[in-house]
Scaffold this motif. Sequence first.
Motif, PDB file in Angstrom:
ATOM      1  N   ASP A  85       0.844  -1.184   0.000  1.00  0.00           N
ATOM      2  CA  ASP A  85       0.000   0.000   0.000  1.00  0.00           C
ATOM      3  C   ASP A  85       0.883   1.239   0.000  1.00  0.00           C
ATOM      4  O   ASP A  85       1.866   1.311   0.711  1.00  0.00           O
ATOM      5  N   SER A  86       0.527   2.205  -0.778  1.00  0.00           N
ATOM      6  CA  SER A  86       1.290   3.443  -0.800  1.00  0.00           C
ATOM      7  C   SER A  86       0.331   4.610  -0.736  1.00  0.00           C
ATOM      8  O   SER A  86      -0.771   4.550  -1.256  1.00  0.00           O
ATOM      9  N   GLY A  87       0.748   5.659  -0.076  1.00  0.00           N
ATOM     10  CA  GLY A  87      -0.121   6.817   0.033  1.00  0.00           C
ATOM     11  C   GLY A  87      -1.205   6.568   1.052  1.00  0.00           C
ATOM     12  O   GLY A  87      -1.405   5.485   1.554  1.00  0.00           O
ATOM     13  N   ASP A  88      -1.926   7.614   1.392  1.00  0.00           N
ATOM     14  CA  ASP A  88      -2.991   7.551   2.377  1.00  0.00           C
ATOM     15  C   ASP A  88      -4.036   8.557   1.940  1.00  0.00           C
ATOM     16  O   ASP A  88      -4.164   9.628   2.524  1.00  0.00           O
ATOM     17  N   PRO A  89      -4.799   8.244   0.869  1.00  0.00           N
ATOM     18  CA  PRO A  89      -5.696   9.238   0.286  1.00  0.00           C
ATOM     19  C   PRO A  89      -6.731   9.749   1.272  1.00  0.00           C
ATOM     20  O   PRO A  89      -7.219   9.009   2.129  1.00  0.00           O
ATOM     21  N   ASP A  90      -7.063  11.004   1.132  1.00  0.00           N
ATOM     22  CA  ASP A  90      -8.055  11.648   1.985  1.00  0.00           C
ATOM     23  C   ASP A  90      -9.410  11.508   1.307  1.00  0.00           C
ATOM     24  O   ASP A  90      -9.754  12.264   0.399  1.00  0.00           O
ATOM     25  N   LEU A  91     -10.188  10.536   1.759  1.00  0.00           N
ATOM     26  CA  LEU A  91     -11.486  10.249   1.164  1.00  0.00           C
ATOM     27  C   LEU A  91     -12.606  10.569   2.144  1.00  0.00           C
ATOM     28  O   LEU A  91     -12.390  10.592   3.360  1.00  0.00           O
ATOM     29  N   PRO A  92     -13.813  10.811   1.649  1.00  0.00           N
ATOM     30  CA  PRO A  92     -14.946  11.054   2.548  1.00  0.00           C
ATOM     31  C   PRO A  92     -15.157   9.872   3.484  1.00  0.00           C
ATOM     32  O   PRO A  92     -14.940   8.715   3.101  1.00  0.00           O
ATOM     33  N   GLU A  93     -15.586  10.152   4.723  1.00  0.00           N
ATOM     34  CA  GLU A  93     -15.819   9.063   5.667  1.00  0.00           C
ATOM     35  C   GLU A  93     -16.967   8.178   5.180  1.00  0.00           C
ATOM     36  O   GLU A  93     -17.896   8.631   4.515  1.00  0.00           O
ATOM     37  N   ILE A  94     -16.866   6.895   5.514  1.00  0.00           N
ATOM     38  CA  ILE A  94     -17.865   5.919   5.088  1.00  0.00           C
ATOM     39  C   ILE A  94     -17.956   4.836   6.150  1.00  0.00           C
ATOM     40  O   ILE A  94     -16.953   4.499   6.793  1.00  0.00           O
ATOM     41  N   THR A  95     -19.138   4.291   6.382  1.00  0.00           N
ATOM     42  CA  THR A  95     -19.292   3.216   7.360  1.00  0.00           C
ATOM     43  C   THR A  95     -19.131   1.868   6.659  1.00  0.00           C
ATOM     44  O   THR A  95     -19.173   1.766   5.421  1.00  0.00           O
ATOM     45  N   ALA A  96     -18.982   0.815   7.460  1.00  0.00           N
ATOM     46  CA  ALA A  96     -18.843  -0.524   6.889  1.00  0.00           C
ATOM     47  C   ALA A  96     -20.089  -0.900   6.088  1.00  0.00           C
ATOM     48  O   ALA A  96     -19.996  -1.478   4.999  1.00  0.00           O
ATOM     49  N   GLN A  97     -21.277  -0.567   6.631  1.00  0.00           N
ATOM     50  CA  GLN A  97     -22.507  -0.876   5.917  1.00  0.00           C
ATOM     51  C   GLN A  97     -22.545  -0.168   4.564  1.00  0.00           C
ATOM     52  O   GLN A  97     -22.900  -0.761   3.538  1.00  0.00           O
ATOM     53  N   GLN A  98     -22.154   1.105   4.541  1.00  0.00           N
ATOM     54  CA  GLN A  98     -22.145   1.854   3.281  1.00  0.00           C
ATOM     55  C   GLN A  98     -21.129   1.287   2.295  1.00  0.00           C
ATOM     56  O   GLN A  98     -21.380   1.253   1.089  1.00  0.00           O
TER      57      GLN A  98
END
Length: 404
Positions: A50-63
């Motif tokens: 894995d490389s990088g740590d993108p800043d993505l919108p939060e999401i739940t496991a169900q979503q």
Amino acid sequence: MAPYASDDTTTAGEADDLSAGRRKAARYVVPVAVMGLAAATIGLVPAIADSGDPDLPEITAQQLIEKMAESDVQQLSGTVKISTDLGLPDLGGLEDSLLSGAGRTDGEDGSPADPSSRLTELANGTHTLRVAADGPDRHKLSLLENAAEYSLIHNGKDVWGYDSASNEVYHSTAEDTGRGERKDEVPATPKDFAEQALKAVDDTTSVTVDGTAQVAGRDAYKLLIKPKQSGSTVGAISVAVDAKTGMPLKFTLTPASGGAAVVDAGFTKVSFARPAASTFDFTPPKGAKVTEDDEAAGHAPRPSAKSGEHLGKELDGLKVIGEGWNSVATFDTGGQGLPTGSGAGGSGAFGGFLDSLGDKVNGAFGSGTVFKTRLVNALITDDGKVYVGTVTKDALVKAADAGR
């Protein structure tokens, strides 16, 4: 990125919703039977770092599970690296021969182009695959080797296997097994493994979103699946899910015992553009030996998935003890168990060899031998009963005591 605080372990109240999402996801996760794996299931250095740590919108496991279920990727091409380490004993290369012959049903060496034996090679070691798909009826998987290549092509009703090293071809049709199912269903891509993991999501399972990652240059969320029960050999399963398409890009299974992964499969390159139509064209090369599916079976019908319905009866009543991750399958061989190196049932050097591969155990059930890998363990009792599961030795003994 740290795990999302809003994404704690799944509660019993959420289990039904997760199950519904899981069933939808399962229909998506393996739309490509030719690239499917049931197998076999399976350290190695992670195949994909894995490389990088993108800043993505939060999401739940169900979503995230719903995102996988709603995904509709029909076209793709790319390269997959898969590493498996079950921790099989070193038998001087014999274990590889046993694995490669496990899928053969005709009692002969069979064609080296037969996918039922070739794809079982993925159950051991590290391999590189090229994959392509264009809808439900056109797929290609190529297993790249040092100086050769094995390709499996599904184009319409035709399924071709080609082994360049021997210049042999294997041909069958999608209808050969009676219901459009084929014997080449062996897990090979992250989505194949993810389908099996999603089936295990119930109230015995913790499901969280464990941050983000980049896989094959694409932003992804990491879905983390862990057993809540003790006694399972499964430590955790991580699935990197493409943030845009919802398709699994990487699958990693780590054992409860620690150490490197048992299974690590992920894309190193991936494109969702439609592959060229010529990708799925195949004509047997000049001079190649072509084996038809019915010829390989000696004109006898190949076993189909329906034969699994009678497996329990053939194994004297296959049944399951326990639930969730601690489920143990058991059946009675009707025999006398395995030969051992000493005692009344001993058989000299061969029995001693078997003893060296397993651990002798005792319990209320009597006595037997546990044969272990890093994922699947099996207890064979001295009176011929078998207990198998992704559970520890102690859990097998407990199951045998309960089933005596």
